[in-house]
Design a protein around this motif. Structure first.
Motif, mmCIF file in Angstrom:
data_model
loop_
_atom_site.group_PDB
_atom_site.id
_atom_site.type_symbol
_atom_site.label_atom_id
_atom_site.label_comp_id
_atom_site.label_asym_id
_atom_site.label_seq_id
_atom_site.Cartn_x
_atom_site.Cartn_y
_atom_site.Cartn_z
ATOM 1 N N LEU A 9 0.845 -1.194 0.000
ATOM 2 C CA LEU A 9 0.000 0.000 0.000
ATOM 3 C C LEU A 9 0.875 1.236 0.000
ATOM 4 N N ILE A 10 0.494 2.211 -0.806
ATOM 5 C CA ILE A 10 1.205 3.488 -0.839
ATOM 6 C C ILE A 10 0.194 4.617 -0.708
ATOM 7 N N SER A 26 -14.408 7.049 -3.877
ATOM 8 C CA SER A 26 -15.578 6.610 -4.630
ATOM 9 C C SER A 26 -15.270 6.514 -6.126
ATOM 10 N N VAL A 27 -14.547 7.505 -6.651
ATOM 11 C CA VAL A 27 -14.173 7.494 -8.069
ATOM 12 C C VAL A 27 -13.322 6.263 -8.374
ATOM 13 N N LEU A 28 -12.345 5.995 -7.525
ATOM 14 C CA LEU A 28 -11.477 4.843 -7.757
ATOM 15 C C LEU A 28 -12.245 3.533 -7.636
ATOM 16 N N ASN A 29 -13.071 3.409 -6.604
ATOM 17 C CA ASN A 29 -13.865 2.190 -6.445
ATOM 18 C C ASN A 29 -14.790 1.964 -7.634
ATOM 19 N N ASP A 30 -15.382 3.022 -8.150
ATOM 20 C CA ASP A 30 -16.263 2.908 -9.318
ATOM 21 C C ASP A 30 -15.510 2.439 -10.560
ATOM 22 N N ASN A 31 -14.190 2.627 -10.564
ATOM 23 C CA ASN A 31 -13.361 2.206 -11.688
ATOM 24 C C ASN A 31 -12.575 0.932 -11.379
ATOM 25 N N GLY A 32 -12.986 0.223 -10.349
ATOM 26 C CA GLY A 32 -12.394 -1.072 -10.034
ATOM 27 C C GLY A 32 -11.062 -1.034 -9.332
ATOM 28 N N ILE A 33 -10.717 0.093 -8.735
ATOM 29 C CA ILE A 33 -9.445 0.202 -8.017
ATOM 30 C C ILE A 33 -9.726 0.195 -6.517
ATOM 31 N N PRO A 34 -9.294 -0.858 -5.817
ATOM 32 C CA PRO A 34 -9.500 -0.891 -4.371
ATOM 33 C C PRO A 34 -8.614 0.140 -3.682
ATOM 34 N N CYS A 35 -9.152 0.793 -2.668
ATOM 35 C CA CYS A 35 -8.394 1.804 -1.929
ATOM 36 C C CYS A 35 -9.026 2.008 -0.567
ATOM 37 N N PRO A 49 -10.119 21.757 8.425
ATOM 38 C CA PRO A 49 -8.989 20.956 7.948
ATOM 39 C C PRO A 49 -8.322 20.191 9.088
ATOM 40 N N TYR A 50 -7.770 19.029 8.770
ATOM 41 C CA TYR A 50 -7.076 18.209 9.745
ATOM 42 C C TYR A 50 -5.618 18.608 9.819
ATOM 43 N N PRO A 51 -5.032 18.505 10.990
ATOM 44 C CA PRO A 51 -3.612 18.840 11.127
ATOM 45 C C PRO A 51 -2.715 17.747 10.556
ATOM 46 N N ALA A 52 -1.502 18.097 10.226
ATOM 47 C CA ALA A 52 -0.448 17.153 9.831
ATOM 48 C C ALA A 52 -0.840 16.226 8.690
ATOM 49 N N GLY A 53 -1.362 16.779 7.613
ATOM 50 C CA GLY A 53 -1.621 15.964 6.432
ATOM 51 C C GLY A 53 -3.010 15.410 6.332
ATOM 52 N N GLY A 54 -3.713 15.289 7.456
ATOM 53 C CA GLY A 54 -5.094 14.849 7.426
ATOM 54 C C GLY A 54 -5.289 13.460 6.877
ATOM 55 N N ALA A 55 -6.345 13.290 6.104
ATOM 56 C CA ALA A 55 -6.706 11.996 5.540
ATOM 57 C C ALA A 55 -5.776 11.642 4.384
ATOM 58 N N ARG A 56 -5.468 10.352 4.278
ATOM 59 C CA ARG A 56 -4.609 9.874 3.185
ATOM 60 C C ARG A 56 -5.358 8.808 2.405
ATOM 61 N N LEU A 57 -5.241 8.861 1.097
ATOM 62 C CA LEU A 57 -5.845 7.871 0.213
ATOM 63 C C LEU A 57 -4.767 6.851 -0.149
ATOM 64 N N ARG A 62 0.540 -1.444 -7.437
ATOM 65 C CA ARG A 62 0.225 -1.873 -8.805
ATOM 66 C C ARG A 62 -0.861 -1.016 -9.453
ATOM 67 N N ASP A 63 -1.691 -0.335 -8.642
ATOM 68 C CA ASP A 63 -2.795 0.472 -9.153
ATOM 69 C C ASP A 63 -2.506 1.972 -9.143
ATOM 70 N N ALA A 64 -1.357 2.357 -8.615
ATOM 71 C CA ALA A 64 -1.077 3.777 -8.384
ATOM 72 C C ALA A 64 -1.096 4.622 -9.651
ATOM 73 N N GLU A 65 -0.479 4.144 -10.710
ATOM 74 C CA GLU A 65 -0.400 4.944 -11.936
ATOM 75 C C GLU A 65 -1.795 5.195 -12.524
ATOM 76 N N ARG A 66 -2.592 4.141 -12.618
ATOM 77 C CA ARG A 66 -3.945 4.297 -13.171
ATOM 78 C C ARG A 66 -4.810 5.170 -12.253
ATOM 79 N N ALA A 67 -4.675 4.985 -10.947
ATOM 80 C CA ALA A 67 -5.441 5.783 -9.993
ATOM 81 C C ALA A 67 -5.096 7.263 -10.120
ATOM 82 N N ALA A 68 -3.809 7.567 -10.243
ATOM 83 C CA ALA A 68 -3.377 8.959 -10.394
ATOM 84 C C ALA A 68 -3.932 9.556 -11.676
ATOM 85 N N GLN A 69 -3.962 8.774 -12.748
ATOM 86 C CA GLN A 69 -4.537 9.274 -14.011
ATOM 87 C C GLN A 69 -6.019 9.572 -13.859
#
Length: 77
Positions: A9-10, A26-35, A49-57, A62-69
């Motif tokens: 996981l990254i 939700s966008v990623l899950n709708d496109n078949g990418i588990p996260c 806003p949350y302190p120190a970076g807040g929520a992380r996705l 293996r799915d990072a490149e497609r998810a980022a696109q």
């Protein structure tokens, strides 16, 4: 890439407001990418806003490149 690396996981992106992370999840899950969204410290729809970076996705490496696109994120991390 080793098989064990693709199952690692990254952090794809950090969000000061958790609601934004859940929208992208939700966008990623709708496109078949588990996260998962991690690091949520307060209620989901808090406008504060949350302190120190807040929520992380988090996605599998293996799915990072497609998810980022799909989310129009830079892959230069």
């Amino acid at each position: 890439m080793k098989d064990s690396d693709s199952n690692r996981l990254i952090c794809l992106n950090e969000y000061p407001v958790a609601a934004d992370a859940y929208i992208d999840k939700s966008v990623l899950n709708d496109n078949g990418i588990p996260c998962e969204v991690v690091g949520v410290l307060s209620s989901l729809y808090s406008p504060i806003p949350y302190p120190a970076g807040g929520a992380r996705l988090m996605v599998f490496d293996r799915d990072a490149e497609r998810a980022a696109q799909l989310l129009n994120l830079s892959t230069d991390r």
